[in-house]
Design a protein around this motif. Structure first.
Motif, PDB file in Angstrom:
ATOM      1  N   ARG A 145      44.776 -21.752  58.215  1.00 21.83           N
ATOM      2  CA  ARG A 145      45.438 -22.699  57.321  1.00 21.83           C
ATOM      3  C   ARG A 145      45.567 -22.016  55.970  1.00 21.83           C
ATOM      4  O   ARG A 145      44.703 -21.234  55.555  1.00 21.83           O
ATOM      5  N   CYS A 146      46.619 -22.285  55.276  1.00 21.95           N
ATOM      6  CA  CYS A 146      46.932 -21.557  54.049  1.00 21.95           C
ATOM      7  C   CYS A 146      46.936 -22.509  52.863  1.00 21.95           C
ATOM      8  O   CYS A 146      47.455 -23.623  52.948  1.00 21.95           O
ATOM      9  N   ASP A 147      46.332 -22.058  51.753  1.00 24.19           N
ATOM     10  CA  ASP A 147      46.427 -22.864  50.536  1.00 24.19           C
ATOM     11  C   ASP A 147      47.590 -22.359  49.686  1.00 24.19           C
ATOM     12  O   ASP A 147      48.285 -21.415  50.052  1.00 24.19           O
ATOM     13  N   ASP A 148      47.790 -22.984  48.549  1.00 25.04           N
ATOM     14  CA  ASP A 148      48.960 -22.674  47.715  1.00 25.04           C
ATOM     15  C   ASP A 148      48.612 -21.860  46.480  1.00 25.04           C
ATOM     16  O   ASP A 148      49.404 -21.748  45.554  1.00 25.04           O
ATOM     17  N   HIS A 149      47.403 -21.302  46.469  1.00 22.67           N
ATOM     18  CA  HIS A 149      47.004 -20.516  45.303  1.00 22.67           C
ATOM     19  C   HIS A 149      47.714 -19.167  45.297  1.00 22.67           C
ATOM     20  O   HIS A 149      48.340 -18.767  46.275  1.00 22.67           O
ATOM     21  N   ARG A 162      47.583 -16.000  47.794  1.00 20.61           N
ATOM     22  CA  ARG A 162      47.359 -16.984  48.849  1.00 20.61           C
ATOM     23  C   ARG A 162      46.068 -16.678  49.591  1.00 20.61           C
ATOM     24  O   ARG A 162      45.694 -15.526  49.767  1.00 20.61           O
ATOM     25  N   TRP A 179      44.097 -17.469  53.195  1.00 22.25           N
ATOM     26  CA  TRP A 179      44.191 -17.982  54.562  1.00 22.25           C
ATOM     27  C   TRP A 179      42.780 -18.261  55.055  1.00 22.25           C
ATOM     28  O   TRP A 179      41.912 -17.387  55.023  1.00 22.25           O
ATOM     29  N   TRP A 180      42.553 -19.489  55.511  1.00 22.45           N
ATOM     30  CA  TRP A 180      41.220 -19.911  55.949  1.00 22.45           C
ATOM     31  C   TRP A 180      41.160 -19.953  57.468  1.00 22.45           C
ATOM     32  O   TRP A 180      41.984 -20.576  58.122  1.00 22.45           O
TER      33      TRP A 180
END
Length: 318
Positions: free
Chosen positions: A133-137, A140, A142-143
């Motif tokens: 899952r990817c955040d928008d920071h 970026r 990826w978790w």
């Protein structure tokens, strides 16, 4: 001819003896950014001096012109009774040919390294992207749903950090932030590209200790520099506990990770080192390191030739 000889001699001596001098500096008690600049600019200085010295062999005046260098030139000419111009031109052409071949070899190896690592990185990211899952920071992150606490970074576009859910399960929020700050420092400092460059240099020109030993030294120093960047944001105690939590976990090739090598030295730096240097002090230290290392080949070669002239001239009556 004297200036050219000074540059070439200085490049050889610097490339041979500089690693022993730099390795005597304890990186746990020194600003790693300045030491990193010293290693990188020493390599650049040796390359620049070699190229400049070879080119000067073909120039009409051989680069002589300063008062001191003119005196040394006259003295050495008296010792050697002069060198035939054709021999100098031949030496210059041979040197240019050798430097050109080595430059071409280095360029080819850099391209090969970059392409291979880009291909490996793309394959890894394509696989990871399907499960993360990817955040928008920015960069970026990826978790991955994986219990082991790990994080590593890729030099992909503006940079990608891959972290596991295990970080949040086993570390405090401050420690997770410290791990991510470490990885952001790698991307901000272009450390992946620096390592590619020194790896290629070591493979292309392994005959000088400076080039041969640079990769291992630079790898250690970029980790120390990233640790220092994390300490500025979160404190040494937090970074130390975070490092202990993520150390020892394997990461893919072509990545940089907080849990990478040199853990014992880095823990010592976090435990015994002082507060990170301020911006002004850090810039000054890096500038001094850069100035010293880029000019070291010239001054080393000139110093050796001047010493030879001082000793030998009285013997020749020059």
């Amino acid at each position: 001819m004297t200036a050219a000889l000074a540059l070439l001699l200085g490049a050889a001596l610097t490339g041979w003896f500089t690693p022993a001098l730099l390795n005597r500096i304890n990186p746990a008690r020194t600003d790693p950014s300045a030491l990193l600049v010293a290693w990188l600019l020493a390599a650049v200085g040796v390359l620049a001096a070699t190229i400049a010295g070879t080119v000067l062999l073909l120039s009409p005046g051989h680069g002589a012109g300063t008062t001191v260098m003119s005196i040394v030139n006259e003295c050495l000419a008296a010792i050697s009774h002069g060198t035939p111009p054709r021999a100098e031109v031949f030496a210059g052409l041979a040197g240019i040919a050798l430097v050109s071949l080595l430059t071409l070899r280095f360029a080819v190896i850099v391209v090969q390294f970059a392409r291979r690592r880009a291909r490996t990185r793309r394959q890894h990211l394509e696989t990871l992207q399907m499960a993360a899952r990817c955040d928008d920071h920015c960069p970026r992150t990826w978790w991955l749903d994986h219990d082991e606490p790990m994080a590593f970074s890729y030099a992909y576009r503006r940079g990608v950090i891959v972290a596991t859910e295990g970080l949040e399960r086993h570390l405090s929020a401050a420690e997770v932030a410290a791990v991510l700050a470490h990885e952001r420092a790698h991307l901000r400092g272009k450390h992946h590209h620096v390592i590619t460059w020194v790896d290629a240099l070591a493979k292309a020109l392994p005959f000088l200790p400076l080039f041969r030993e640079a990769p291992s030294a630079v790898r250690m120093l970029v980790e120390l520099a990233a640790d220092v960047a994390a300490v500025r944001e979160h404190g040494a105690a937090t970074v130390r506990t975070a490092l202990l939590s993520v150390a020892g976990h394997g990461t893919p090739d072509g990545t940089l990770a907080m849990g990478g090598g040199g853990v014992e030295l880095r823990l010592a730096a976090l435990t015994n080192g002082g507060a990170p240097a301020g911006r002004a002090k850090r810039i000054l230290a890096c500038a001094l390191a850069a100035a010293t290392m880029t000019t070291l080949p010239m001054f080393t070669g000139a110093g050796v030739l001047l010493s030879v002239a001082v000793v030998a001239c009285p013997l020749t009556g020059a």
